[in-house]
Design a protein around this motif. Structure first.
Motif, PDB file in Angstrom:
ATOM      1  N   GLU A 202       0.841  -1.196   0.000  1.00  0.00           N
ATOM      2  CA  GLU A 202       0.000   0.000   0.000  1.00  0.00           C
ATOM      3  C   GLU A 202       0.874   1.242   0.000  1.00  0.00           C
ATOM      4  O   GLU A 202       1.956   1.265   0.611  1.00  0.00           O
ATOM      5  CB  GLU A 202      -0.914   0.031   1.232  1.00  0.00           C
ATOM      6  CG  GLU A 202      -1.980  -1.037   1.275  1.00  0.00           C
ATOM      7  CD  GLU A 202      -2.847  -0.902   2.518  1.00  0.00           C
ATOM      8  OE1 GLU A 202      -2.561   0.001   3.352  1.00  0.00           O
ATOM      9  OE2 GLU A 202      -3.794  -1.700   2.670  1.00  0.00           O
ATOM     10  N   LEU A 203       0.402   2.285  -0.670  1.00  0.00           N
ATOM     11  CA  LEU A 203       1.038   3.596  -0.638  1.00  0.00           C
ATOM     12  C   LEU A 203       0.376   4.416   0.473  1.00  0.00           C
ATOM     13  O   LEU A 203      -0.797   4.785   0.370  1.00  0.00           O
ATOM     14  CB  LEU A 203       0.875   4.309  -1.983  1.00  0.00           C
ATOM     15  CG  LEU A 203       1.730   3.785  -3.139  1.00  0.00           C
ATOM     16  CD1 LEU A 203       1.257   4.364  -4.447  1.00  0.00           C
ATOM     17  CD2 LEU A 203       3.194   4.117  -2.904  1.00  0.00           C
ATOM     18  N   LEU A 204       1.117   4.698   1.545  1.00  0.00           N
ATOM     19  CA  LEU A 204       0.571   5.407   2.694  1.00  0.00           C
ATOM     20  C   LEU A 204       1.340   6.702   2.926  1.00  0.00           C
ATOM     21  O   LEU A 204       2.390   6.948   2.313  1.00  0.00           O
ATOM     22  CB  LEU A 204       0.622   4.509   3.927  1.00  0.00           C
ATOM     23  CG  LEU A 204      -0.147   3.178   3.790  1.00  0.00           C
ATOM     24  CD1 LEU A 204       0.049   2.337   5.041  1.00  0.00           C
ATOM     25  CD2 LEU A 204      -1.618   3.425   3.520  1.00  0.00           C
ATOM     26  N   GLY A 205       0.824   7.513   3.840  1.00  0.00           N
ATOM     27  CA  GLY A 205       1.371   8.851   4.033  1.00  0.00           C
ATOM     28  C   GLY A 205       2.504   8.959   5.021  1.00  0.00           C
ATOM     29  O   GLY A 205       3.185   9.980   5.056  1.00  0.00           O
ATOM     30  N   LEU A 276      10.318  -3.320  -7.801  1.00  0.00           N
ATOM     31  CA  LEU A 276       9.241  -2.343  -7.906  1.00  0.00           C
ATOM     32  C   LEU A 276       9.763  -1.012  -8.441  1.00  0.00           C
ATOM     33  O   LEU A 276       9.132  -0.375  -9.287  1.00  0.00           O
ATOM     34  CB  LEU A 276       8.605  -2.177  -6.528  1.00  0.00           C
ATOM     35  CG  LEU A 276       7.491  -1.170  -6.325  1.00  0.00           C
ATOM     36  CD1 LEU A 276       6.498  -1.720  -5.317  1.00  0.00           C
ATOM     37  CD2 LEU A 276       8.049   0.151  -5.813  1.00  0.00           C
ATOM     38  N   ALA A 277      10.927  -0.583  -7.958  1.00  0.00           N
ATOM     39  CA  ALA A 277      11.495   0.674  -8.428  1.00  0.00           C
ATOM     40  C   ALA A 277      11.895   0.592  -9.897  1.00  0.00           C
ATOM     41  O   ALA A 277      11.667   1.533 -10.670  1.00  0.00           O
ATOM     42  CB  ALA A 277      12.706   1.053  -7.572  1.00  0.00           C
ATOM     43  N   ASP A 278      12.466  -0.537 -10.310  1.00  0.00           N
ATOM     44  CA  ASP A 278      12.919  -0.684 -11.695  1.00  0.00           C
ATOM     45  C   ASP A 278      11.771  -0.835 -12.677  1.00  0.00           C
ATOM     46  O   ASP A 278      11.836  -0.328 -13.800  1.00  0.00           O
ATOM     47  CB  ASP A 278      13.853  -1.894 -11.813  1.00  0.00           C
ATOM     48  CG  ASP A 278      15.160  -1.684 -11.070  1.00  0.00           C
ATOM     49  OD1 ASP A 278      15.502  -0.514 -10.805  1.00  0.00           O
ATOM     50  OD2 ASP A 278      15.834  -2.686 -10.756  1.00  0.00           O
ATOM     51  N   GLU A 279      10.719  -1.546 -12.276  1.00  0.00           N
ATOM     52  CA  GLU A 279       9.666  -1.894 -13.225  1.00  0.00           C
ATOM     53  C   GLU A 279       8.401  -1.056 -13.084  1.00  0.00           C
ATOM     54  O   GLU A 279       7.512  -1.154 -13.944  1.00  0.00           O
ATOM     55  CB  GLU A 279       9.324  -3.377 -13.066  1.00  0.00           C
ATOM     56  CG  GLU A 279      10.507  -4.296 -13.330  1.00  0.00           C
ATOM     57  CD  GLU A 279      10.135  -5.754 -13.234  1.00  0.00           C
ATOM     58  OE1 GLU A 279       8.921  -6.061 -13.130  1.00  0.00           O
ATOM     59  OE2 GLU A 279      11.052  -6.607 -13.255  1.00  0.00           O
ATOM     60  N   TRP A 280       8.310  -0.261 -12.014  1.00  0.00           N
ATOM     61  CA  TRP A 280       7.129   0.593 -11.867  1.00  0.00           C
ATOM     62  C   TRP A 280       7.488   2.042 -11.564  1.00  0.00           C
ATOM     63  O   TRP A 280       7.199   2.948 -12.332  1.00  0.00           O
ATOM     64  CB  TRP A 280       6.211   0.067 -10.764  1.00  0.00           C
ATOM     65  CG  TRP A 280       5.185   1.079 -10.341  1.00  0.00           C
ATOM     66  CD1 TRP A 280       4.132   1.563 -11.063  1.00  0.00           C
ATOM     67  CD2 TRP A 280       5.171   1.781  -9.091  1.00  0.00           C
ATOM     68  NE1 TRP A 280       3.441   2.508 -10.347  1.00  0.00           N
ATOM     69  CE2 TRP A 280       4.054   2.666  -9.124  1.00  0.00           C
ATOM     70  CE3 TRP A 280       5.969   1.743  -7.948  1.00  0.00           C
ATOM     71  CZ2 TRP A 280       3.736   3.501  -8.055  1.00  0.00           C
ATOM     72  CZ3 TRP A 280       5.646   2.563  -6.885  1.00  0.00           C
ATOM     73  CH2 TRP A 280       4.544   3.430  -6.948  1.00  0.00           C
ATOM     74  N   GLU A 295      -1.008   3.630 -11.668  1.00  0.00           N
ATOM     75  CA  GLU A 295      -0.372   2.496 -12.333  1.00  0.00           C
ATOM     76  C   GLU A 295       0.046   1.408 -11.350  1.00  0.00           C
ATOM     77  O   GLU A 295       0.226   0.252 -11.733  1.00  0.00           O
ATOM     78  CB  GLU A 295       0.855   2.992 -13.107  1.00  0.00           C
ATOM     79  CG  GLU A 295       1.573   1.934 -13.936  1.00  0.00           C
ATOM     80  CD  GLU A 295       0.719   1.390 -15.079  1.00  0.00           C
ATOM     81  OE1 GLU A 295       0.988   0.258 -15.519  1.00  0.00           O
ATOM     82  OE2 GLU A 295      -0.211   2.107 -15.513  1.00  0.00           O
ATOM     83  N   PHE A 296       0.154   1.752 -10.062  1.00  0.00           N
ATOM     84  CA  PHE A 296       0.674   0.815  -9.083  1.00  0.00           C
ATOM     85  C   PHE A 296      -0.182  -0.441  -8.929  1.00  0.00           C
ATOM     86  O   PHE A 296       0.355  -1.557  -8.935  1.00  0.00           O
ATOM     87  CB  PHE A 296       0.845   1.509  -7.728  1.00  0.00           C
ATOM     88  CG  PHE A 296       1.382   0.612  -6.659  1.00  0.00           C
ATOM     89  CD1 PHE A 296       2.620   0.009  -6.792  1.00  0.00           C
ATOM     90  CD2 PHE A 296       0.646   0.348  -5.514  1.00  0.00           C
ATOM     91  CE1 PHE A 296       3.120  -0.832  -5.810  1.00  0.00           C
ATOM     92  CE2 PHE A 296       1.136  -0.482  -4.531  1.00  0.00           C
ATOM     93  CZ  PHE A 296       2.378  -1.071  -4.676  1.00  0.00           C
TER      94      PHE A 296
END
Length: 329
Positions: A202-205, A276-280, A295-296
């Motif tokens: 998850e992308l959190l704050g 994740l950093a390389d491909e997204w 896109e995530f």
């Protein structure tokens, strides 16, 4: 070991030799019967006559003498440089004035581990953790990811433009409305199963204790929904993972922590973040932070269901998940 193209196995050699020696067959007849050359039939017959059935076994092809073999003193120098400096064959060969292939053969002959198997600070062979079942161990970690300003970051607009928080129009002196900075970071919380490599992220704050505890509750519910019962959780020594809130969120699940300054212990989730950093995150030039965030979920689905994983024999993590589709609830 019998060569894959050899016409005779050890049993076939014994039968051929017995036909010639015990039954009195001519060599030519035995060779035609077993589909080999006459010289081959003669060789195995002679070996059977001299040694009996034990002579049918394979022999080593190593020569009795190797006059051109690397001297023992040179081999010791190669091994010494490898152990002390932990260099590869190319650098060792340059230092000692040898051929790279010679150094490689010496290292292989003495069974020295490859550099990628060693821990560089200590030189010890890395002990890799293998979990036999889903849920035996789940790696948890946080990755800090900078937000992308509107119009794109420095990768898209260049360093000189991307380094400024705002650009003023030279003619009017106003701030360009198409280039508004987005300050701050995303904190990517990830839980990955060690056996299947299935990941919940998850992308959190932030990375505070309450956020980490709430994330684990959702991650554990996701694993349970997909048929995975988590038994152990491995984290680093971050303050959010040492909190009482995270301990209460784990409940009966055992909590393990890595040694300080040893991120490789939590290597599976660290490697996931690199992928994740390389491909997204940096795979292409995004024009806004919202575009990358949208896109995530699609990339995460591709990772779980379609992307081949080298640690799984080229198969996606979904092949090891017991209930990834959720049809057995």
């Amino acid at each position: 070991m019998v060569h894959r193209n050899a016409p005779l196995s050890e049993t076939g050699r014994l039968r051929l030799a017995q036909c010639v020696i015990d039954d009195g067959w001519p060599l030519r007849r035995a060779a035609e019967r077993f589909q080999v050359a006459v010289t081959t039939a003669a060789r195995w017959s002679a070996r059977y006559r001299a040694e009996g059935p034990a002579g049918m076994a394979d022999r080593s092809s190593r020569p009795h003498r190797s006059p051109n073999q690397t001297p023992t003193r040179t081999e010791r120098r190669i091994i010494k440089v490898r152990v002390i400096r932990r260099w590869g064959p190319a650098r060792i060969a340059y230092l000692l004035g040898l051929n790279v292939s010679t150094v490689h053969k010496v290292l292989s002959r003495y069974g020295l581990a490859r550099l990628r198997w060693l821990d560089r600070p200590t030189g010890r062979v890395i002990r890799r953790m293998h979990s036999p079942h889903c849920g035996d161990l789940v790696h948890v970690d946080v990755k800090k990811l900078g937000k992308i300003p509107a119009g794109g970051g420095w990768r898209k607009v260049g360093r000189s433009a991307g380094s400024r928080n705002a650009r003023a129009d030279k003619s009017s002196g106003e701030v360009d409305k198409y280039y508004r900075p987005v300050r701050g970071y995303h904190f990517l919380h990830t839980a990955i199963d060690a056996h299947s490599r299935l990941a919940y992220s998850e992308l959190l704050g932030d990375e505070r204790k309450a956020t980490a505890a709430a994330f684990w509750l959702r991650a554990n519910a996701w694993f349970t929904e997909h048929g995975i019962t988590v038994e152990k959780v491995l984290t680093d020594n971050g303050s959010c993972y040492r909190s009482h809130a995270f301990r209460d969120a784990l409940g009966e699940i055992k909590h393990r922590r890595t040694r300080p300054y040893r991120p490789q212990t939590n290597g599976k989730v660290e490697r996931f973040h690199r992928t994740l950093a390389d491909e997204w995150a940096y795979a292409r030039l995004y024009t806004s932070d919202l575009e990358r965030c949208d896109e995530f979920p699609r990339w995460l689905h591709t990772y779980s269901h379609h992307r081949g994983h080298t640690g799984l024999g080229g198969q996606p993590p979904a092949t090891r998940g017991p209930n990834l589709a959720g049809q057995y609830n």
